[in-house]
Write a protein that holds these residues in place. Structure first.
Motif, PDB file in Angstrom:
ATOM      1  N   GLN A  64       1.337  -1.323  -0.075  1.00  0.00           N
ATOM      2  CA  GLN A  64       0.212  -0.167  -0.220  1.00  0.00           C
ATOM      3  C   GLN A  64       0.988   1.152  -0.166  1.00  0.00           C
ATOM      4  OE1 GLN A  64      -2.829  -0.062   3.372  1.00  0.00           O
ATOM      5  NE2 GLN A  64      -2.926  -2.634   3.478  1.00  0.00           N
ATOM      6  N   ARG A  65       2.028   1.352   1.135  1.00  0.00           N
ATOM      7  CA  ARG A  65       2.888   2.537   0.867  1.00  0.00           C
ATOM      8  C   ARG A  65       2.988   2.726  -0.132  1.00  0.00           C
ATOM      9  NH1 ARG A  65       4.065   3.715   6.140  1.00  0.00           N
ATOM     10  NH2 ARG A  65       6.530   4.382   5.481  1.00  0.00           N
ATOM     11  N   ARG A  69       3.999   5.832  -3.305  1.00  0.00           N
ATOM     12  CA  ARG A  69       5.153   6.132  -3.361  1.00  0.00           C
ATOM     13  C   ARG A  69       5.749   7.350  -2.128  1.00  0.00           C
ATOM     14  NH1 ARG A  69       2.853   4.528  -7.019  1.00  0.00           N
ATOM     15  NH2 ARG A  69       3.720   5.598  -9.917  1.00  0.00           N
ATOM     16  N   GLU A  70       5.281   5.582  -0.866  1.00  0.00           N
ATOM     17  CA  GLU A  70       5.151   6.045   0.574  1.00  0.00           C
ATOM     18  C   GLU A  70       6.932   5.026   0.840  1.00  0.00           C
ATOM     19  OE1 GLU A  70       2.981   6.272   3.423  1.00  0.00           O
ATOM     20  OE2 GLU A  70       2.216   7.797   2.811  1.00  0.00           O
ATOM     21  N   GLY A 110       4.994   5.565 -13.552  1.00  0.00           N
ATOM     22  CA  GLY A 110       6.326   5.982 -13.175  1.00  0.00           C
ATOM     23  C   GLY A 110       7.874   4.528 -12.539  1.00  0.00           C
ATOM     24  N   THR A 111       7.969   5.002 -11.613  1.00  0.00           N
ATOM     25  CA  THR A 111       8.814   3.733 -10.709  1.00  0.00           C
ATOM     26  C   THR A 111       8.631   3.688  -9.335  1.00  0.00           C
ATOM     27  OG1 THR A 111      10.392   5.139 -10.711  1.00  0.00           O
ATOM     28  CG2 THR A 111      10.432   3.453 -12.053  1.00  0.00           C
ATOM     29  N   THR A 112       8.641   3.262  -8.330  1.00  0.00           N
ATOM     30  CA  THR A 112       8.581   2.861  -7.149  1.00  0.00           C
ATOM     31  C   THR A 112       9.558   1.995  -6.477  1.00  0.00           C
ATOM     32  OG1 THR A 112       6.790   3.236  -5.003  1.00  0.00           O
ATOM     33  CG2 THR A 112       6.199   1.088  -6.912  1.00  0.00           C
ATOM     34  N   GLY A 113       9.434   2.101  -4.961  1.00  0.00           N
ATOM     35  CA  GLY A 113      10.721   1.439  -4.292  1.00  0.00           C
ATOM     36  C   GLY A 113      11.622   1.916  -4.889  1.00  0.00           C
ATOM     37  N   GLY A 114      12.814   0.884  -3.572  1.00  0.00           N
ATOM     38  CA  GLY A 114      13.872   1.559  -3.155  1.00  0.00           C
ATOM     39  C   GLY A 114      15.060   1.649  -4.756  1.00  0.00           C
ATOM     40  N   MET A 115      14.397   0.123  -5.384  1.00  0.00           N
ATOM     41  CA  MET A 115      14.990  -0.192  -6.562  1.00  0.00           C
ATOM     42  C   MET A 115      14.183   0.502  -7.629  1.00  0.00           C
ATOM     43  SD  MET A 115      15.823  -4.108  -5.910  1.00  0.00           S
ATOM     44  CE  MET A 115      16.792  -4.735  -7.092  1.00  0.00           C
ATOM     45  N   GLY A 116      13.970   1.419  -7.801  1.00  0.00           N
ATOM     46  CA  GLY A 116      13.062   2.031  -9.125  1.00  0.00           C
ATOM     47  C   GLY A 116      12.316   1.503  -9.818  1.00  0.00           C
ATOM     48  N   LEU A 121       5.653  -2.991 -12.555  1.00  0.00           N
ATOM     49  CA  LEU A 121       5.762  -4.681 -12.030  1.00  0.00           C
ATOM     50  C   LEU A 121       5.803  -4.586 -10.805  1.00  0.00           C
ATOM     51  CD1 LEU A 121       7.303  -6.707 -12.873  1.00  0.00           C
ATOM     52  CD2 LEU A 121       9.410  -5.151 -12.069  1.00  0.00           C
ATOM     53  N   VAL A 122       6.105  -3.196  -9.492  1.00  0.00           N
ATOM     54  CA  VAL A 122       5.559  -3.280  -8.393  1.00  0.00           C
ATOM     55  C   VAL A 122       3.905  -4.072  -8.045  1.00  0.00           C
ATOM     56  CG1 VAL A 122       5.889  -2.045  -5.961  1.00  0.00           C
ATOM     57  CG2 VAL A 122       7.754  -1.815  -7.787  1.00  0.00           C
ATOM     58  N   GLY A 123       3.397  -3.488  -8.348  1.00  0.00           N
ATOM     59  CA  GLY A 123       2.078  -3.891  -8.181  1.00  0.00           C
ATOM     60  C   GLY A 123       2.295  -5.209  -8.572  1.00  0.00           C
TER      61      GLY A 123
END
Length: 200
Positions: A64-65, A69-70, A110-116, A121-123
């Motif tokens: 969820q975070r 983009r948290e 866009g991108t999210t997460g520490g690995m960008g 894909l993160v979802g």
């Protein structure tokens, strides 16, 4: 060829909608986990049922975070089962909330997460965890698992193909397991993540 010819199209779904579909299969499994099975082993060798429920809770909350983009924290796993008497409903509620936040406009951009990683894909990682861990819990507690929605399976197939090298190097996926003769497409996907599709 007529440039204006209407091409056949394949309907595509947003990650939030796919997560909703995964919730339809996962929530009944979570609700069906008996208290007496919490110490049972699971297809994830490092987790018993209680630990896997706690892990799944951590996953859905942290994704969820990532959707908004948290920064996510996958470090210490909270003990949902030990601290929340109504943990089944709490986990179901958080899983649906994950689907809701990934349905918001812009969540897949866009991108999210520490690995960008690309946000979609993160979802899809959240989708993979929710689907596969629901299967794990069903197998561990003697419940039927109603397979995998066709659209969900298509998304997961592409995500696993992308993630496999990194996930295997980091120990997130085990070594691939030979799929049994006559395996379904979902069972072949499970085998690629290092699970025995016919685990007992």
């Amino acid at each position: 060829m007529d440039a204006n010819r209407v091409e056949d199209t394949v309907e595509t779904y947003g990650i939030g909608e796919l997560l909703d579909r995964a919730c339809e299969r996962a929530v009944p499994v979570v609700r069906g986990v008996p208290d007496g099975a919490l110490a049972a082993r699971t297809p994830c060798a490092e987790y018993d049922v209680k630990a896997l429920v706690n892990h799944l809770f951590q996953v859905v909350v942290q994704f969820q975070r990532l959707a908004v983009r948290e920064a996510a924290d996958f470090g210490e796993t909270p003990d949902l089962v030990g601290s929340e008497p109504a943990w089944r409903e709490r986990l179901a509620e958080e899983a649906r909330r994950t689907a809701a936040v990934w349905s918001a406009p812009g969540a897949e951009e866009g991108t999210t997460g520490g690995m960008g990683f690309p946000a979609r894909l993160v979802g899809a990682m959240a989708l993979l965890d929710l689907t596969v861990h629901a299967w794990d819990l069903a197998r561990a507690t003697g419940q039927d698992f109603p397979g995998c929605d066709e659209a969900v399976l298509a998304e997961l197939d592409g995500a696993v193909a992308t993630l496999e090298p990194t996930a295997r190097a980091r120990g997130v996926f085990g070594e691939p397991v030979p799929a049994p003769e006559g395996a379904t497409a979902f069972e072949r996907l499970l085998a690629r993540t290092g699970r025995d599709p016919r685990w007992e």
